[in-house]
Write a protein that holds these residues in place. Structure first.
Motif, PDB file in Angstrom:
ATOM      1  N   LYS A   1       0.823  -1.219   0.000  1.00 47.74           N
ATOM      2  CA  LYS A   1       0.000   0.000   0.000  1.00 47.74           C
ATOM      3  C   LYS A   1       0.858   1.272   0.000  1.00 47.74           C
ATOM      4  O   LYS A   1       0.452   2.292  -0.552  1.00 47.74           O
ATOM      5  CB  LYS A   1      -0.913   0.023   1.236  1.00 47.74           C
TER       6      LYS A   1
ATOM      7  N   ASP B   1      -3.934  -3.460   6.411  1.00 46.36           N
ATOM      8  CA  ASP B   1      -2.804  -2.830   5.724  1.00 46.36           C
ATOM      9  C   ASP B   1      -3.098  -1.408   5.259  1.00 46.36           C
ATOM     10  O   ASP B   1      -2.235  -0.545   5.277  1.00 46.36           O
ATOM     11  CB  ASP B   1      -2.370  -3.667   4.511  1.00 46.36           C
TER      12      ASP B   1
ATOM     13  N   GLY C   1      -7.006  -8.504  -4.278  1.00 45.67           N
ATOM     14  CA  GLY C   1      -8.170  -8.310  -3.432  1.00 45.67           C
ATOM     15  C   GLY C   1      -9.094  -7.328  -4.125  1.00 45.67           C
ATOM     16  O   GLY C   1     -10.010  -7.691  -4.859  1.00 45.67           O
ATOM     17  N   ASN C   2      -8.813  -6.058  -3.937  1.00 42.25           N
ATOM     18  CA  ASN C   2      -9.638  -5.029  -4.565  1.00 42.25           C
ATOM     19  C   ASN C   2      -9.235  -4.752  -6.019  1.00 42.25           C
ATOM     20  O   ASN C   2      -9.794  -3.882  -6.663  1.00 42.25           O
ATOM     21  CB  ASN C   2      -9.561  -3.750  -3.734  1.00 42.25           C
ATOM     22  N   PHE C   3      -8.250  -5.464  -6.529  1.00 41.27           N
ATOM     23  CA  PHE C   3      -7.861  -5.459  -7.943  1.00 41.27           C
ATOM     24  C   PHE C   3      -7.124  -4.187  -8.390  1.00 41.27           C
ATOM     25  O   PHE C   3      -6.985  -3.924  -9.578  1.00 41.27           O
ATOM     26  CB  PHE C   3      -9.104  -5.664  -8.835  1.00 41.27           C
ATOM     27  N   GLY C   4      -6.620  -3.392  -7.420  1.00 37.17           N
ATOM     28  CA  GLY C   4      -5.888  -2.186  -7.811  1.00 37.17           C
ATOM     29  C   GLY C   4      -4.539  -2.517  -8.427  1.00 37.17           C
ATOM     30  O   GLY C   4      -4.148  -1.955  -9.461  1.00 37.17           O
ATOM     31  N   ASN C   5      -3.828  -3.437  -7.806  1.00 32.16           N
ATOM     32  CA  ASN C   5      -2.524  -3.851  -8.281  1.00 32.16           C
ATOM     33  C   ASN C   5      -2.643  -4.473  -9.680  1.00 32.16           C
ATOM     34  O   ASN C   5      -1.895  -4.132 -10.607  1.00 32.16           O
ATOM     35  CB  ASN C   5      -1.978  -4.876  -7.266  1.00 32.16           C
TER      36      ASN C   5
ATOM     37  N   ALA D   1      -5.686  -9.394   3.785  1.00 38.64           N
ATOM     38  CA  ALA D   1      -5.806  -8.246   2.870  1.00 38.64           C
ATOM     39  C   ALA D   1      -6.469  -8.656   1.556  1.00 38.64           C
ATOM     40  O   ALA D   1      -6.839  -7.811   0.751  1.00 38.64           O
ATOM     41  CB  ALA D   1      -4.439  -7.624   2.602  1.00 38.64           C
TER      42      ALA D   1
ATOM     43  N   THR E   1       3.578  -8.635  -1.809  1.00 40.96           N
ATOM     44  CA  THR E   1       2.804  -7.482  -1.371  1.00 40.96           C
ATOM     45  C   THR E   1       2.961  -7.176   0.115  1.00 40.96           C
ATOM     46  O   THR E   1       2.470  -6.162   0.587  1.00 40.96           O
ATOM     47  CB  THR E   1       1.311  -7.687  -1.695  1.00 40.96           C
TER      48      THR E   1
HETATM   49  C1  PLP Z   1      -4.026  -4.688  -0.328  1.00 40.11           C
HETATM   50  C2  PLP Z   1      -3.242  -5.947  -0.390  1.00 40.11           C
HETATM   51  C3  PLP Z   1      -3.432  -6.898  -1.417  1.00 40.11           C
HETATM   52  C4  PLP Z   1      -4.513  -6.750  -2.470  1.00 40.11           C
HETATM   53  O1  PLP Z   1      -4.228  -5.726  -3.389  1.00 40.11           O
HETATM   54  P1  PLP Z   1      -5.388  -5.137  -4.325  1.00 40.11           P
HETATM   55  O2  PLP Z   1      -4.742  -4.043  -5.091  1.00 40.11           O
HETATM   56  O3  PLP Z   1      -6.463  -4.643  -3.398  1.00 40.11           O
HETATM   57  O4  PLP Z   1      -5.858  -6.247  -5.197  1.00 40.11           O
HETATM   58  C5  PLP Z   1      -2.639  -8.027  -1.439  1.00 40.11           C
HETATM   59  N1  PLP Z   1      -1.707  -8.238  -0.484  1.00 40.11           N
HETATM   60  C6  PLP Z   1      -1.504  -7.358   0.518  1.00 40.11           C
HETATM   61  C7  PLP Z   1      -0.474  -7.682   1.551  1.00 40.11           C
HETATM   62  C8  PLP Z   1      -2.238  -6.179   0.601  1.00 40.11           C
HETATM   63  O5  PLP Z   1      -2.017  -5.320   1.609  1.00 40.11           O
END
Ligand code: PLP
Length: 484
Positions: A114, A145, A267-271, A321, A417
């Motif tokens: 993040k 996170d 998760g939220n698909f930003g990455n 996360a 991540t």
């Molecule tokens: C936020 C997070 C993710 C998910 O990332 P998105 O961009 O929300 O898909 C994965 N791993 C960790 C450790 C995170 O903090």
């Protein structure tokens, strides 16, 4: 660059907005998101000439976006990467297997990816607010996170206040300490009795409360968001995909122009969205591989073309996360592939009926860029144990290995991540079968694998606690109003 709306325009909001506008006021017509009208194209000469220095690479690429942010402000924001472990190399890319590189996105102040976006984004948002002489409140509900990274970037920044709600007992000790020891006059951290859903729902009802709206108006405070629906975060999440590609070229694993896969714990698909945009802009990427945990809604979407919440309940996993059912940034891919009208229809179905289904042509279009799979907690634990002598995975990063095995004949970059230190109890359990609390687990792993505990984590256990508030969820509004 201008931004348009993923669900079309309602006739009240402007038809297109600048970057500043999109990040200060991120909600678009019909509950949609702002999306770039057009992405810049990276030609081969340009990419080839990009330097290894991350900040310089980032600056050159950002310039192509032609956003309404001055060069000096952009450069000051990028200078925050100097707070990462190695200022000259904030994103190390390591070769772990013949065909597997790990790109480490966690070397920032809160030890999760993040920081990659929130560090520069927070600086820019605060500077814009100050320039406009406006005050903003950022509300965050966190499962662990986002909270620390949001507090860290906005602490003591002008014209911004942050209220952060976390589920007491629902985060790791390290994550909790990162929040409750963060001092700054403009920060309010509130633990609630409940889980992450309660925290998120409390935030939503706050946003709907007329008393709350009234107080904001009276005090002349605007509301903004720092979650990844804000494009100000996405733009910084495009850059490291370009850097990672170039690092694989520099390591000699491929010639420039050859394609690689990117494996993204999602998760939220930003990455993953950042990876998709990088591919569209011209980075030689073959597939973007979406890794999930037991909350496998993204796997189902990409394998079967269905987004179906009706039979789903959130499952708590060792990779919290990624414990998510409504993955917001998928909408931006839908818009890009199928247009605003169809996106609005699909999102409306999801809201009203709890599901949507893509046509077979639409699914095919999605699968041109994406594949996906998920791992159970047991599979994650097994991966952590298997790789421990070569590479220490955190549980989120470990979900990528299943996809690596499927694509092991290609060159792959998997994203790490989070640092292992944020999820030490789950890792120690994977290694030894034994259950320990954070501090004991950190020490046990450190001793067993001969890895040091970084200063920033070790000192958390000695820092004074400045936010000790834990309340019932119906008291949140009162607390935040008092804080304002
Ligand atoms: C936020 C997070 C993710 C998910 O990332 P998105 O961009 O929300 O898909 C994965 N791993 C960790 C450790 C995170 O903090």
């Amino acid at each position: 660059m201008v931004f348009v709306e993923s669900r079309g325009n309602d006739g009240k909001k402007p038809k297109s907005v600048t970057f500043s506008e999109a990040i200060l006021h991120p909600s678009a017509s019909f509950g949609g998101l702002y999306v770039p009208k057009e992405l810049p194209k990276l030609n081969e000469e340009f990419v080839k000439a990009l330097p290894k220095d991350y900040k310089e690479m980032a600056f050159r690429v950002l310039k192509l976006f032609d956003i309404d942010i001055e060069d000096t402000l952009l450069q000051e924001a990028l200078a925050l990467y100097n707070n990462f472990d190695d200022p000259n190399s904030p994103v190390p890319v390591k070769r772990v297997d013949q065909n597997l590189f790990i790109s480490e996105l966690y070397h920032g102040p809160t030890r999760a990816f993040k920081d990659m976006a929130l560090q520069p984004f927070g600086y820019i948002l605060s500077a814009l607010a100050k320039k406009r002489d406006e005050n903003y409140l950022i509300l965050a509900a966190t499962s662990g996170d986002t909270g620390p990274a949001t507090l860290e970037t906005f602490k003591n920044r002008p014209n911004i206040k942050v209220a952060c709600i976390y589920p007491a007992g629902g985060t790791s000790d390290v994550q909790r300490l990162q929040m409750v020891t963060e001092d700054g006059k403009n920060l309010k951290v509130i633990g609630i009795k409940g889980d992450f859903d309660d925290a998120q729902n409390a935030l939503k009802s706050l946003l709907a409360s007329s008393e709350f709206q009234h107080t904001l108006q009276q005090k002349d405070i605007h509301l903004s968001a720092a979650n990844s629906v804000n494009f100000g975060r996405i733009i910084f999440q495009i850059l490291y995909h370009i850097h990672s590609y170039l690092e694989v070229v520099r390591a000699g694993a491929i010639a420039f122009g050859e394609k690689i896969n990117l494996i993204v714990p999602s998760g939220n698909f930003g990455n993953a969205l950042g990876a998709y945009y990088a591919k569209k802009m011209g980075v030689p990427i073959n597939k973007i591989l979406i890794a999930s945990n037991a909350n496998n809604i993204l796997t189902e979407l990409i394998q079967k073309g269905r987004y179906d919440l009706r039979d789903k309940k959130l499952i708590k996993t060792t990779s919290p996360a990624m414990d998510i059912l409504k993955s917001s940034n998928v909408e931006r891919v839908l818009y890009d592939k199928f247009g605003a009208e169809r996106t609005k229809e699909l999102m409306q179905n999801l809201q009203e009926k709890g599901y949507y289904a893509l046509s077979s042509q639409e699914l095919e279009a999605l699968q041109q860029d994406f594949d996906a799979d998920f791992s159970s907690d047991e599979e994650v634990a097994q991966t952590i144990k298997e790789y421990a002598s070569r590479y220490l995975f955190d549980p989120h990063t470990a979900t990528t290995i299943k996809l690596y095995r499927k694509y092991k004949d290609d060159i792959n970059v998997a994203y790490s991540t989070a640092e292992w230190t944020k999820f030490a109890p789950a890792i120690w359990k994977a290694l030894s079968g034994e259950e320990l609390k954070d501090l004991q687990a950190l020490e046990a792993i450190s001793k067993e694998l001969q890895v040091p505990i970084p200063q920033r984590i070790a000192q958390l256990f000695h820092k004074p606690i400045v936010h000790d508030l834990i309340i019932e969820k119906d008291k949140i509004e009162e607390e935040i109003l008092a804080f304002l």
